[in-house]
Design a protein around this motif. Structure first.
Motif, short mmCIF file in Angstrom:
data_model
loop_
_atom_site.label_atom_id
_atom_site.label_comp_id
_atom_site.label_asym_id
_atom_site.label_seq_id
_atom_site.Cartn_x
_atom_site.Cartn_y
_atom_site.Cartn_z
N ALA A 121 0.85 -1.21 0.00
CA ALA A 121 0.00 0.00 0.00
C ALA A 121 0.88 1.25 0.00
O ALA A 121 0.60 2.22 -0.71
CB ALA A 121 -0.93 0.00 1.21
N ALA A 122 1.96 1.22 0.79
CA ALA A 122 2.87 2.37 0.84
C ALA A 122 3.56 2.54 -0.51
O ALA A 122 3.74 3.67 -1.00
CB ALA A 122 3.90 2.20 1.94
N ALA A 123 3.93 1.41 -1.14
CA ALA A 123 4.63 1.48 -2.44
C ALA A 123 3.71 2.09 -3.50
O ALA A 123 4.13 2.90 -4.33
CB ALA A 123 5.09 0.09 -2.86
N ASN A 128 2.06 6.79 -6.89
CA ASN A 128 1.07 7.80 -7.26
C ASN A 128 1.61 9.21 -7.02
O ASN A 128 1.39 10.12 -7.83
CB ASN A 128 -0.22 7.62 -6.45
N LEU A 129 2.30 9.38 -5.92
CA LEU A 129 2.84 10.71 -5.60
C LEU A 129 3.92 11.12 -6.58
O LEU A 129 3.98 12.26 -7.04
CB LEU A 129 3.38 10.74 -4.17
N ILE A 130 4.76 10.16 -6.93
CA ILE A 130 5.83 10.46 -7.89
C ILE A 130 5.22 10.81 -9.25
O ILE A 130 5.66 11.73 -9.93
CB ILE A 130 6.83 9.29 -7.97
N GLU A 135 4.69 13.91 -13.67
CA GLU A 135 3.87 14.05 -14.87
C GLU A 135 2.87 15.20 -14.75
O GLU A 135 2.38 15.71 -15.75
CB GLU A 135 3.08 12.75 -15.15
N GLY A 136 2.55 15.57 -13.50
CA GLY A 136 1.56 16.62 -13.29
C GLY A 136 2.20 17.96 -13.04
O GLY A 136 2.42 18.75 -13.96
N LEU A 137 2.51 18.15 -11.78
CA LEU A 137 3.00 19.46 -11.35
C LEU A 137 4.18 19.96 -12.18
O LEU A 137 4.20 21.10 -12.65
CB LEU A 137 3.39 19.31 -9.88
N ALA A 138 5.18 19.11 -12.36
CA ALA A 138 6.40 19.57 -13.03
C ALA A 138 6.16 19.87 -14.51
O ALA A 138 6.79 20.75 -15.08
CB ALA A 138 7.51 18.54 -12.86
N ARG A 139 5.23 19.14 -15.15
CA ARG A 139 5.02 19.35 -16.59
C ARG A 139 4.01 20.44 -16.89
O ARG A 139 4.03 21.01 -17.98
CB ARG A 139 4.51 18.06 -17.23
N LEU A 179 10.12 14.52 -1.68
CA LEU A 179 9.39 15.34 -2.64
C LEU A 179 10.32 16.30 -3.38
O LEU A 179 11.30 16.77 -2.84
CB LEU A 179 8.28 16.11 -1.92
N SER A 180 9.95 16.60 -4.63
CA SER A 180 10.85 17.41 -5.49
C SER A 180 10.86 18.88 -5.10
O SER A 180 9.98 19.37 -4.40
CB SER A 180 10.39 17.30 -6.93
#
Ligand SMILES: N[C@@H](CCC(=O)N[C@@H](CS)C(=O)NCC(=O)O)C(=O)O
Length: 231
Positions: A121-123, A128-130, A135-139, A179-180
């Motif tokens: 579950a943690a993996a 999902n967070l990565i 793919e979301g925030l950074a792009r 987190l980035s």
């Protein structure tokens, strides 16, 4: 009398989205707290799913946080929280759906998992967070907000989940991903907003709320800070 009545529960991330939007738009609202463990009969009449948040505006009730956010945008278009550009609007809707259909279920599974189920579950939540970050925030933009220089509905949709990350992280084997810088830049910008400051709760309070609302046993829960790093 306030223009809007908001039916919510203090610790609901979905209710927080709506409170953020109301504050950002400067809309006067009345907060009616719903005890989710003991919902009043009348609430089940106005909320088709029995869930918070719901708003009353004039003679209508509107439920589901993202539907409410778009409704508020239609009724109170200024200050705008929905981008004008159709491409950005499409991005906004894609990532809104991702938040509720993929990220939220992964968060709930990670909080509720026990025994051997905890590691997968943690993996999954880490993946999902990565994905959200790369793919979301950074792009989508260079920031500081999801879609660029202007705050949008998308920021309000994701912020409540990230506010809860330190409380989620503390229960996870191996922790959550580092987190980035882009994510940290976004979170810092969000934390400066008065709307966020007015609605935020501590990691300890969120951890207690998980126990209370989700019925999870967390004897080993220790609340720490999420580390932000990989660039
Ligand atoms: N998709 C809904 C989800 C709302 C939701 O899950 N609300 C939770 C509180 S965080 C709730 O009301 N749970 C009560 C229940 O299911 O009985 C939204 O975006 O508003």
């Amino acid at each position: 009398m306030a223009d809007i009545e908001l039916f919510t529960a203090n610790f609901s991330p979905f209710g927080q989205r709506v409170r953020l939007a109301l504050l950002e738009k400067g809309i006067d609202f009345w907060h009616t707290e719903i005890d989710l463990a003991n919902k009043p009969e009348w609430f089940l009449v106005i909320s088709p799913t029995g869930e918070v948040p719901v708003i009353r505006h004039e003679d209508r009730f509107v439920s589901d946080s993202t539907v409410i956010l778009e409704y508020l945008e239609d009724v109170y278009p200024q200050p705008a929280l929905r981008p004008r550009d159709p491409g950005k609007r499409a991005q906004m809707r894609f990532w809104m759906e991702y938040a509720d259909e993929k990220l939220f279920p992964a968060i709930v599974r990670a909080i509720r998992s026990e025994g051997e189920g905890r590691v997968p579950a943690a993996a999954k939540l880490r993946d999902n967070l990565i994905f959200v970050e790369r793919e979301g925030l950074a792009r989508c933009s260079r920031g500081p907000y999801w879609l660029g220089q202007e705050l949008s509905i998308l920021d309000l949709v994701y912020y409540p989940f990230f506010e809860r990350l330190p409380a989620i992280e503390s229960g996870q084997p191996g922790g959550l991903p580092l987190l980035s810088i882009r994510l940290r830049y976004w979170l810092d910008a969000m934390r400066e907003r008065p709307s966020v400051q007015a609605t935020q709760n501590s990691a300890e309070a969120h951890a207690r709320a998980f126990t209370q609302y989700l019925g999870v046993r967390q004897p080993r829960r220790r609340v720490g800070n999420v580390e932000y790093l990989h660039a």
